[in-house]
Motif scaffolding. Structure first.
Motif, PDB file in Angstrom:
ATOM      1  N   ILE A  22      -1.814  24.698 -22.716  1.00 48.46           N
ATOM      2  CA  ILE A  22      -2.477  24.514 -21.421  1.00 48.46           C
ATOM      3  C   ILE A  22      -1.666  23.581 -20.525  1.00 48.46           C
ATOM      4  CG2 ILE A  22      -4.061  22.646 -22.080  1.00 48.46           C
ATOM      5  CD1 ILE A  22      -4.863  25.606 -19.744  1.00 48.46           C
ATOM      6  N   VAL A  23      -0.958  22.642 -21.119  1.00 49.27           N
ATOM      7  CA  VAL A  23      -0.066  21.790 -20.315  1.00 49.27           C
ATOM      8  C   VAL A  23       1.000  22.660 -19.654  1.00 49.27           C
ATOM      9  CG1 VAL A  23       1.716  19.989 -20.440  1.00 49.27           C
ATOM     10  CG2 VAL A  23      -0.477  19.660 -21.597  1.00 49.27           C
ATOM     11  N   ASP A  24       1.575  23.589 -20.417  1.00 49.31           N
ATOM     12  CA  ASP A  24       2.581  24.493 -19.859  1.00 49.31           C
ATOM     13  C   ASP A  24       1.982  25.380 -18.773  1.00 49.31           C
ATOM     14  OD1 ASP A  24       5.322  25.722 -19.972  1.00 49.31           O
ATOM     15  OD2 ASP A  24       4.116  27.496 -20.475  1.00 49.31           O
ATOM     16  N   VAL A  25       0.779  25.877 -18.999  1.00 53.35           N
ATOM     17  CA  VAL A  25       0.109  26.714 -18.000  1.00 53.35           C
ATOM     18  C   VAL A  25      -0.062  25.931 -16.704  1.00 53.35           C
ATOM     19  CG1 VAL A  25      -2.075  27.858 -17.427  1.00 53.35           C
ATOM     20  CG2 VAL A  25      -1.046  28.204 -19.683  1.00 53.35           C
ATOM     21  N   GLU A  26      -0.598  24.720 -16.806  1.00 54.33           N
ATOM     22  CA  GLU A  26      -0.816  23.900 -15.609  1.00 54.33           C
ATOM     23  C   GLU A  26       0.503  23.563 -14.917  1.00 54.33           C
ATOM     24  OE1 GLU A  26      -3.611  24.017 -14.423  1.00 54.33           O
ATOM     25  OE2 GLU A  26      -5.170  22.966 -15.522  1.00 54.33           O
ATOM     26  N   ASN A  27       1.534  23.257 -15.679  1.00 51.11           N
ATOM     27  CA  ASN A  27       2.838  22.946 -15.085  1.00 51.11           C
ATOM     28  C   ASN A  27       3.400  24.133 -14.309  1.00 51.11           C
ATOM     29  OD1 ASN A  27       2.782  20.360 -16.155  1.00 51.11           O
ATOM     30  ND2 ASN A  27       4.100  20.863 -17.891  1.00 51.11           N
ATOM     31  N   ASN A  28       3.270  25.326 -14.877  1.00 53.37           N
ATOM     32  CA  ASN A  28       3.766  26.526 -14.203  1.00 53.37           C
ATOM     33  C   ASN A  28       3.005  26.807 -12.908  1.00 53.37           C
ATOM     34  OD1 ASN A  28       5.923  28.283 -15.680  1.00 53.37           O
ATOM     35  ND2 ASN A  28       4.687  27.345 -17.285  1.00 53.37           N
ATOM     36  N   ILE A  29       1.700  26.622 -12.945  1.00 56.44           N
ATOM     37  CA  ILE A  29       0.900  26.869 -11.750  1.00 56.44           C
ATOM     38  C   ILE A  29       1.202  25.815 -10.691  1.00 56.44           C
ATOM     39  CG2 ILE A  29      -1.449  27.009 -10.823  1.00 56.44           C
ATOM     40  CD1 ILE A  29      -2.228  28.041 -13.672  1.00 56.44           C
ATOM     41  N   GLU A  30       1.323  24.573 -11.115  1.00 55.22           N
ATOM     42  CA  GLU A  30       1.633  23.511 -10.155  1.00 55.22           C
ATOM     43  C   GLU A  30       2.969  23.779  -9.467  1.00 55.22           C
ATOM     44  OE1 GLU A  30       2.226  18.720  -9.770  1.00 55.22           O
ATOM     45  OE2 GLU A  30       2.989  19.770 -11.530  1.00 55.22           O
ATOM     46  N   GLU A  31       3.883  24.369 -10.180  1.00 60.45           N
ATOM     47  CA  GLU A  31       5.206  24.657  -9.623  1.00 60.45           C
ATOM     48  C   GLU A  31       5.155  25.729  -8.527  1.00 60.45           C
ATOM     49  OE1 GLU A  31       9.201  26.606 -11.392  1.00 60.45           O
ATOM     50  OE2 GLU A  31       8.412  24.877 -12.513  1.00 60.45           O
ATOM     51  N   VAL A  32       4.356  26.768  -8.713  1.00 64.74           N
ATOM     52  CA  VAL A  32       4.340  27.898  -7.781  1.00 64.74           C
ATOM     53  C   VAL A  32       3.298  27.746  -6.664  1.00 64.74           C
ATOM     54  CG1 VAL A  32       2.755  29.398  -9.073  1.00 64.74           C
ATOM     55  CG2 VAL A  32       4.545  30.407  -7.687  1.00 64.74           C
ATOM     56  N   LEU A  33       2.235  27.011  -6.926  1.00 61.77           N
ATOM     57  CA  LEU A  33       1.120  26.952  -5.974  1.00 61.77           C
ATOM     58  C   LEU A  33       1.502  26.400  -4.595  1.00 61.77           C
ATOM     59  CD1 LEU A  33      -1.794  27.846  -5.853  1.00 61.77           C
ATOM     60  CD2 LEU A  33      -2.472  25.610  -6.747  1.00 61.77           C
ATOM     61  N   PRO A  34       2.316  25.345  -4.480  1.00 54.35           N
ATOM     62  CA  PRO A  34       2.668  24.881  -3.131  1.00 54.35           C
ATOM     63  C   PRO A  34       3.339  25.951  -2.264  1.00 54.35           C
ATOM     64  CG  PRO A  34       3.177  23.185  -4.730  1.00 54.35           C
ATOM     65  CD  PRO A  34       2.811  24.425  -5.512  1.00 54.35           C
ATOM     66  N   GLU A  35       4.190  26.749  -2.876  1.00 53.44           N
ATOM     67  CA  GLU A  35       4.841  27.835  -2.119  1.00 53.44           C
ATOM     68  C   GLU A  35       3.809  28.861  -1.661  1.00 53.44           C
ATOM     69  OE1 GLU A  35       7.982  31.504  -2.707  1.00 53.44           O
ATOM     70  OE2 GLU A  35       7.979  29.889  -4.180  1.00 53.44           O
ATOM     71  N   TRP A  36       2.912  29.230  -2.551  1.00 57.44           N
ATOM     72  CA  TRP A  36       1.868  30.180  -2.182  1.00 57.44           C
ATOM     73  C   TRP A  36       0.995  29.616  -1.066  1.00 57.44           C
ATOM     74  CZ3 TRP A  36      -0.213  31.873  -7.671  1.00 57.44           C
ATOM     75  CH2 TRP A  36       0.734  32.716  -8.274  1.00 57.44           C
ATOM     76  N   ILE A  37       0.620  28.361  -1.185  1.00 54.46           N
ATOM     77  CA  ILE A  37      -0.227  27.729  -0.161  1.00 54.46           C
ATOM     78  C   ILE A  37       0.461  27.751   1.198  1.00 54.46           C
ATOM     79  CG2 ILE A  37      -1.201  25.511   0.591  1.00 54.46           C
ATOM     80  CD1 ILE A  37      -1.810  24.935  -2.409  1.00 54.46           C
ATOM     81  N   SER A  38       1.765  27.550   1.215  1.00 52.77           N
ATOM     82  CA  SER A  38       2.502  27.519   2.494  1.00 52.77           C
ATOM     83  C   SER A  38       2.475  28.863   3.218  1.00 52.77           C
ATOM     84  CB  SER A  38       3.946  27.077   2.267  1.00 52.77           C
ATOM     85  OG  SER A  38       4.707  28.100   1.643  1.00 52.77           O
ATOM     86  N   LYS A  39       2.175  29.948   2.505  1.00 54.39           N
ATOM     87  CA  LYS A  39       2.180  31.287   3.095  1.00 54.39           C
ATOM     88  C   LYS A  39       0.793  31.801   3.454  1.00 54.39           C
ATOM     89  CE  LYS A  39       6.369  32.484   0.588  1.00 54.39           C
ATOM     90  NZ  LYS A  39       6.955  33.323  -0.457  1.00 54.39           N
ATOM     91  N   ILE A  40      -0.240  31.028   3.189  1.00 59.54           N
ATOM     92  CA  ILE A  40      -1.615  31.459   3.442  1.00 59.54           C
ATOM     93  C   ILE A  40      -1.908  31.435   4.936  1.00 59.54           C
ATOM     94  CG2 ILE A  40      -4.040  30.823   3.094  1.00 59.54           C
ATOM     95  CD1 ILE A  40      -3.187  29.678   0.362  1.00 59.54           C
ATOM     96  N   SER A  41      -2.609  32.444   5.413  1.00 60.59           N
ATOM     97  CA  SER A  41      -2.994  32.469   6.824  1.00 60.59           C
ATOM     98  C   SER A  41      -4.383  31.881   7.058  1.00 60.59           C
ATOM     99  CB  SER A  41      -2.929  33.899   7.372  1.00 60.59           C
ATOM    100  OG  SER A  41      -3.880  34.727   6.723  1.00 60.59           O
ATOM    101  N   SER A  42      -5.238  31.915   6.074  1.00 67.10           N
ATOM    102  CA  SER A  42      -6.615  31.430   6.203  1.00 67.10           C
ATOM    103  C   SER A  42      -6.690  29.918   5.973  1.00 67.10           C
ATOM    104  CB  SER A  42      -7.511  32.138   5.179  1.00 67.10           C
ATOM    105  OG  SER A  42      -8.737  31.459   5.048  1.00 67.10           O
ATOM    106  N   LYS A  43      -7.236  29.228   6.963  1.00 65.67           N
ATOM    107  CA  LYS A  43      -7.376  27.777   6.854  1.00 65.67           C
ATOM    108  C   LYS A  43      -8.315  27.403   5.695  1.00 65.67           C
ATOM    109  CE  LYS A  43      -8.757  23.660   9.336  1.00 65.67           C
ATOM    110  NZ  LYS A  43      -9.469  23.082  10.427  1.00 65.67           N
ATOM    111  N   ILE A  44      -9.419  28.107   5.550  1.00 65.44           N
ATOM    112  CA  ILE A  44     -10.387  27.792   4.495  1.00 65.44           C
ATOM    113  C   ILE A  44      -9.787  28.023   3.105  1.00 65.44           C
ATOM    114  CG2 ILE A  44     -11.529  30.052   4.501  1.00 65.44           C
ATOM    115  CD1 ILE A  44     -14.179  28.556   4.034  1.00 65.44           C
TER     116      ILE A  44
END
Length: 170
Positions: A22-44
């Motif tokens: 689960i540490v590895d899972v969380e680390n992998n998600i933490e790595e990719v999530l900022p990039e995904w967030i930067s591409k979101i169009s919905s403020k909410i």
């Protein structure tokens, strides 16, 4: 990940190995999530996923308290499952030509990973509880509940906002 010369003989072994998973899972998600967030169009959706990223970082910090030093357990765990989820998500997200469809698919992708994490956290909480490790059980149980809340919030955002808007592009 193949556990080289590792024989699993106890629930404690499972707790340690899956704790590293689960540490590895969380680390992998933490790595990719900022990039995904930067591409979101919905403020909410952006706000919700920034909150989710904060939860992930909190889980990572709390899990450091759960780690035990045991030379018979590998120091690292590379979760093939989460990597497959992330690879598939990245492939589909890169193919989304419309920002509204990107947002809708992103919710799906995160919820798929989220459900996997709920399973792992719940199992780890049960293992720790069975082993009398109450503090560890509480940390994993809280993380599981956080994941369930995130899942519910993402479902609500999808149903009441993102998917409604995405259907207008059809």
């Amino acid at each position: 990940m193949k556990l080289h010369n590792q024989v699993i003989v106890s629930l404690r072994d499972m707790l340690l190995i899956d704790g590293k998973k689960i540490v590895d899972v969380e680390n992998n998600i933490e790595e990719v999530l900022p990039e995904w967030i930067s591409k979101i169009s919905s403020k909410i959706l952006k706000e919700e996923l920034e909150h989710y990223l904060s939860d992930i970082r909190s889980h990572q910090k709390e899990m450091k308290d759960c780690e035990k030093n045991d030379s018979s357990i590998p120091d690292e765990y590379n979760s093939r499952i989460v990597k497959a989820y992330l690879d598939e998500a990245n492939d589909k997200l890169s193919a989304c030509a419309d920002a509204k469809i990107f947002d809708a698919y992103l919710i799906y992708a995160i919820q798929a990973i989220n459900h996997y994490k709920i399973n792992i956290y719940g199992t780890l909480a049960t293992y720790a509880d069975s082993l009398g490790q109450q503090k560890t059980a509480e940390i994993y149980h809280k993380a599981m509940l956080d994941e369930k809340v995130s899942d519910m919030r993402l479902s609500n955002i999808a149903e009441r906002n993102i998917n409604v808007i995405a259907t207008l592009t059809c």
